[in-house]
Motif scaffolding. Structure first.
Motif, mmCIF file in Angstrom:
data_model
loop_
_atom_site.group_PDB
_atom_site.id
_atom_site.type_symbol
_atom_site.label_atom_id
_atom_site.label_comp_id
_atom_site.label_asym_id
_atom_site.label_seq_id
_atom_site.Cartn_x
_atom_site.Cartn_y
_atom_site.Cartn_z
ATOM 1 N N LEU A 3 0.822 -1.198 0.000
ATOM 2 C CA LEU A 3 0.000 0.000 0.000
ATOM 3 C C LEU A 3 0.862 1.257 0.000
ATOM 4 C CD1 LEU A 3 -2.525 -1.252 2.706
ATOM 5 C CD2 LEU A 3 -2.758 -1.403 0.225
ATOM 6 N N ALA A 4 0.440 2.244 -0.773
ATOM 7 C CA ALA A 4 1.227 3.471 -0.910
ATOM 8 C C ALA A 4 1.018 4.395 0.274
ATOM 9 C CB ALA A 4 0.833 4.188 -2.200
ATOM 10 N N LYS A 5 2.071 5.133 0.635
ATOM 11 C CA LYS A 5 1.967 6.158 1.673
ATOM 12 C C LYS A 5 1.388 7.412 1.022
ATOM 13 C CE LYS A 5 5.992 4.549 4.320
ATOM 14 N NZ LYS A 5 5.349 4.304 5.605
ATOM 15 N N SER A 6 0.101 7.651 1.217
ATOM 16 C CA SER A 6 -0.551 8.703 0.442
ATOM 17 C C SER A 6 -1.383 9.669 1.268
ATOM 18 C CB SER A 6 -1.449 8.068 -0.631
ATOM 19 O OG SER A 6 -2.470 7.286 -0.019
ATOM 20 N N ILE A 7 -1.527 9.467 2.599
ATOM 21 C CA ILE A 7 -2.424 10.327 3.370
ATOM 22 C C ILE A 7 -1.706 10.940 4.568
ATOM 23 C CG2 ILE A 7 -4.501 9.051 2.693
ATOM 24 C CD1 ILE A 7 -4.448 7.747 5.500
ATOM 25 N N ASP A 8 -2.246 12.073 5.035
ATOM 26 C CA ASP A 8 -1.770 12.675 6.271
ATOM 27 C C ASP A 8 -2.826 12.442 7.352
ATOM 28 O OD1 ASP A 8 -3.831 14.486 5.808
ATOM 29 O OD2 ASP A 8 -2.500 16.035 5.023
ATOM 30 N N TRP A 9 -2.618 13.009 8.538
ATOM 31 C CA TRP A 9 -3.524 12.717 9.657
ATOM 32 C C TRP A 9 -4.926 13.260 9.408
ATOM 33 C CZ3 TRP A 9 -6.080 16.304 12.650
ATOM 34 C CH2 TRP A 9 -5.647 17.634 12.574
ATOM 35 N N LYS A 10 -5.036 14.377 8.680
ATOM 36 C CA LYS A 10 -6.364 14.955 8.435
ATOM 37 C C LYS A 10 -7.189 14.044 7.527
ATOM 38 C CE LYS A 10 -4.479 18.857 7.031
ATOM 39 N NZ LYS A 10 -3.098 18.712 7.504
ATOM 40 N N GLN A 11 -6.534 13.457 6.537
ATOM 41 C CA GLN A 11 -7.256 12.536 5.650
ATOM 42 C C GLN A 11 -7.636 11.251 6.379
ATOM 43 O OE1 GLN A 11 -4.046 12.774 2.752
ATOM 44 N NE2 GLN A 11 -5.483 13.511 1.193
ATOM 45 N N GLY A 12 -6.724 10.751 7.244
ATOM 46 C CA GLY A 12 -7.053 9.584 8.059
ATOM 47 C C GLY A 12 -8.239 9.852 8.960
ATOM 48 N N LEU A 13 -8.293 11.060 9.525
ATOM 49 C CA LEU A 13 -9.422 11.457 10.378
ATOM 50 C C LEU A 13 -10.711 11.490 9.577
ATOM 51 C CD1 LEU A 13 -10.771 12.761 12.888
ATOM 52 C CD2 LEU A 13 -9.918 14.966 12.058
ATOM 53 N N ILE A 14 -10.666 12.095 8.389
ATOM 54 C CA ILE A 14 -11.872 12.238 7.574
ATOM 55 C C ILE A 14 -12.436 10.870 7.189
ATOM 56 C CG2 ILE A 14 -12.731 12.997 5.317
ATOM 57 C CD1 ILE A 14 -10.729 15.368 5.585
ATOM 58 N N ILE A 15 -11.549 9.945 6.783
ATOM 59 C CA ILE A 15 -12.006 8.615 6.383
ATOM 60 C C ILE A 15 -12.688 7.903 7.549
ATOM 61 C CG2 ILE A 15 -11.257 6.332 5.578
ATOM 62 C CD1 ILE A 15 -8.991 7.790 4.094
ATOM 63 N N ALA A 16 -12.181 8.128 8.772
ATOM 64 C CA ALA A 16 -12.730 7.460 9.952
ATOM 65 C C ALA A 16 -13.932 8.191 10.546
ATOM 66 C CB ALA A 16 -11.651 7.314 11.016
ATOM 67 N N PRO A 64 -0.778 9.057 15.352
ATOM 68 C CA PRO A 64 -1.291 9.483 16.662
ATOM 69 C C PRO A 64 -2.156 10.738 16.591
ATOM 70 C CG PRO A 64 1.093 9.800 16.528
ATOM 71 C CD PRO A 64 0.699 8.966 15.362
ATOM 72 N N LYS A 65 -1.834 11.657 15.669
ATOM 73 C CA LYS A 65 -2.674 12.848 15.512
ATOM 74 C C LYS A 65 -4.075 12.455 15.050
ATOM 75 C CE LYS A 65 0.917 16.278 14.396
ATOM 76 N NZ LYS A 65 1.446 17.183 13.336
ATOM 77 N N ALA A 66 -4.138 11.532 14.079
ATOM 78 C CA ALA A 66 -5.438 11.074 13.575
ATOM 79 C C ALA A 66 -6.223 10.358 14.669
ATOM 80 C CB ALA A 66 -5.235 10.149 12.370
ATOM 81 N N LEU A 67 -5.531 9.498 15.425
ATOM 82 C CA LEU A 67 -6.184 8.763 16.515
ATOM 83 C C LEU A 67 -6.780 9.706 17.551
ATOM 84 C CD1 LEU A 67 -3.948 5.689 17.486
ATOM 85 C CD2 LEU A 67 -6.371 5.642 16.909
ATOM 86 N N ILE A 68 -5.963 10.599 18.065
ATOM 87 C CA ILE A 68 -6.393 11.464 19.161
ATOM 88 C C ILE A 68 -7.497 12.420 18.708
ATOM 89 C CG2 ILE A 68 -5.649 13.293 20.729
ATOM 90 C CD1 ILE A 68 -2.885 11.872 20.780
#
Length: 488
Positions: free
Chosen positions: A18-31, A257-261
């Motif tokens: 899998l490609a490294k393609s997202i930052d914490w904001k995108q991880g947050l949005i998907i979740a 951790p930014k996305a998690l918190i």
């Protein structure tokens, strides 16, 4: 990125990773579909423990911080997709099982991943069915349409959209999620906040109906309470899904951790406010009357007749967003299982955008096959067993990751470390999952849904046992190679 840089990047990255393609904001949005999980579950939990459900929802999100910090440390350090992948990496110790027919450590990790997959997979058909039910209730021309046919058509449309955007990589899924988040999260806040200002909310209702009249804190009542916690954590702790994309963050040590918190804080606010507003506005009588559609009467109180349409748009968009969260997360769990040889190899194939397209198509087919089964509540209760097992093994993985010397080099390089003392927190959560929540979930499920939900959960979990042994029947017992399926 230039063509030359793109070529070099592809050359360096192992096939089907899998490609490294997202930052914490995108991880947050998907979740961000996770906060919507509370909506259909409000009715079930409230019906069991009344207003005490507000405490259960809030405490469950806080519990999520305890276990998700540990999961985040492992996922960021190993750069793999969350619970299932962490367990498969940590439990697999080829040296320990050298010369033996089967690597039982690998089996434990695979069973954890399967349990986690079972946790998310029912979300896809269940919320498709629920969205279809709302559409039939509010759109008169659809009322006479066969519900199974409507749900299959709706499922095909939703799954096709999610597969299309997901095939572009997680950044594509994030763009789709951002649109759904704008439609869902902001209106949800508005709908549940207005009763606090227009007189619709009455705190005395919560005081008068804090626990059912027959509640006596007997052993059975206590087990039902812990069962409610087990079902609630299926929703309230599910924001660990941000760690499912551990292999796809550009800088996992900082972004994960930014996305998690941030996702955890959003869930804490939403779960508390929604449960407080719904119970304090409707009371148990109103919740029983409207069942799973608890936001509908509140939206009508807020905005009049147009409120029902606001609730419809909010709920359907929220459910699509949640389906996307489950779809992308479960497909990545399948992809990782396949790479480890714990599912058929074809599932690990990725497309030109490094998206796990075969795993997504597999989820597409499974979702379509499950839609005609119906009975969402019982399937949700059954899948809660899978989440308890997955979380218990996840904490065990964290303990092994912190203790075993073979992970020392990776531990020394990790950028994100869970707070001091989390090793002991993991022990406590593991015991809590295996010896308190699982028995509680069994008692709760039998009391509310009957023995069928327990049997269904056991069958779906245990069916994987022969599958795993068949997949590994030809393994070389002297092979001591330890797989490394990070993103590269």
């Amino acid at each position: 990125m230039s063509e030359e840089d793109s070529f070099v990047s592809c050359q360096r990255r192992p096939a089907n990773t899998l490609a490294k393609s997202i930052d914490w904001k995108q991880g947050l949005i998907i979740a961000m579909g996770v906060p919507i999980l509370i909506l259909p579950s409000l009715y079930d939990i409230s019906g069991s423990v009344w207003a005490f459900s507000i405490v259960i929802w809030t405490v469950s999100v806080i519990q999520g911080f305890l276990q998700n910090m540990a999961i985040g440390e492992m996922a960021a350090a190993l750069e793999v997709p969350g619970i299932g992948a962490c367990a498969q990496r940590v439990f697999n110790n080829p040296q320990k099982y050298k010369g033996k027919k089967y690597n039982l450590g690998k089996f434990v990790g695979a069973f954890c991943a399967w349990s986690y997959w079972f946790t998310w997979t029912p979300v896809i058909p269940i919320f498709t069915i629920t969205a279809g039910a709302y559409l039939q209730e509010f759109i008169e021309p659809l009322a006479g349409v066969n519900s199974t046919i409507l749900n299959l058509i709706l499922g095909f449309i939703i799954f096709s959209l999610i597969t299309f955007f997901g095939s572009k990589g997680l950044s594509g899924g994030a763009k789709f999620g951002l649109i759904l988040a704008a439609i869902t999260i902001v209106p949800l806040f508005v709908v549940v906040l207005i009763p606090f200002f227009n007189g619709g909310f009455d705190a005395q209702i919560i005081v008068d109906e804090f626990l059912p009249p027959e509640w006596g804190w007997s052993i059975h009542d206590i087990f039902v309470m812990f069962g409610a916690f087990a079902v609630a954590q299926w929703s309230a702790c599910a924001w660990e899904s941000t760690a499912t994309y551990g292999a796809e963050y550009k800088d996992p040590g900082k972004n994960l951790p930014k996305a998690l918190i941030s996702c955890g804080l959003v869930c804490l606010v939403i779960y508390f406010l929604v449960s407080l507003s719904v119970f304090g506005t409707l009371g148990m009588e109103g919740i029983n009357e409207y069942g799973y559609a608890t936001l509908v009467p509140i939206a009508i109180i807020d905005f009049g007749d147009v409120g029902s349409w606001i609730a419809l748009i909010l709920l359907v968009a929220g459910m699509v967003m949640l389906i996307q969260t489950a779809f992308l997360g479960s497909s990545r769990t399948l992809h990782c299982m396949s790479q480890h040889g714990n599912m058929p190899k074809f599932i690990s194939h990725t497309n030109k955008n490094d998206a796990p397209i075969y795993a997504m198509l597999f989820q597409f087919v499974v979702g379509m096959c499950m839609i005609p089964l119906g009975s969402p509540a019982m399937i949700l209760a059954a899948s809660s067993f899978g989440f308890c097992i997955a979380l218990g093994f996840a904490m065990m993985s964290f303990i092994k990751f912190r203790r075993e010397d073979r992970w020392k080099e990776i531990r020394d390089k990790r950028e994100y470390i869970a707070p001091k003392g989390w090793y002991y927190v993991a022990w406590a959560i593991m015991i809590y999952q295996f010896f308190i929540l699982i028995p509680g979930c069994a008692v709760y499920s039998i009391a509310i849904y009957g023995y069928q939900s327990v049997i269904l959960g056991a069958v779906i979990l245990l069916v994987y046992v022969p599958i795993w042994f068949i997949l590994h029947r030809n393994d070389d017992p002297n092979d001591t190679t330890e797989e490394d399926y990070s993103s590269g």
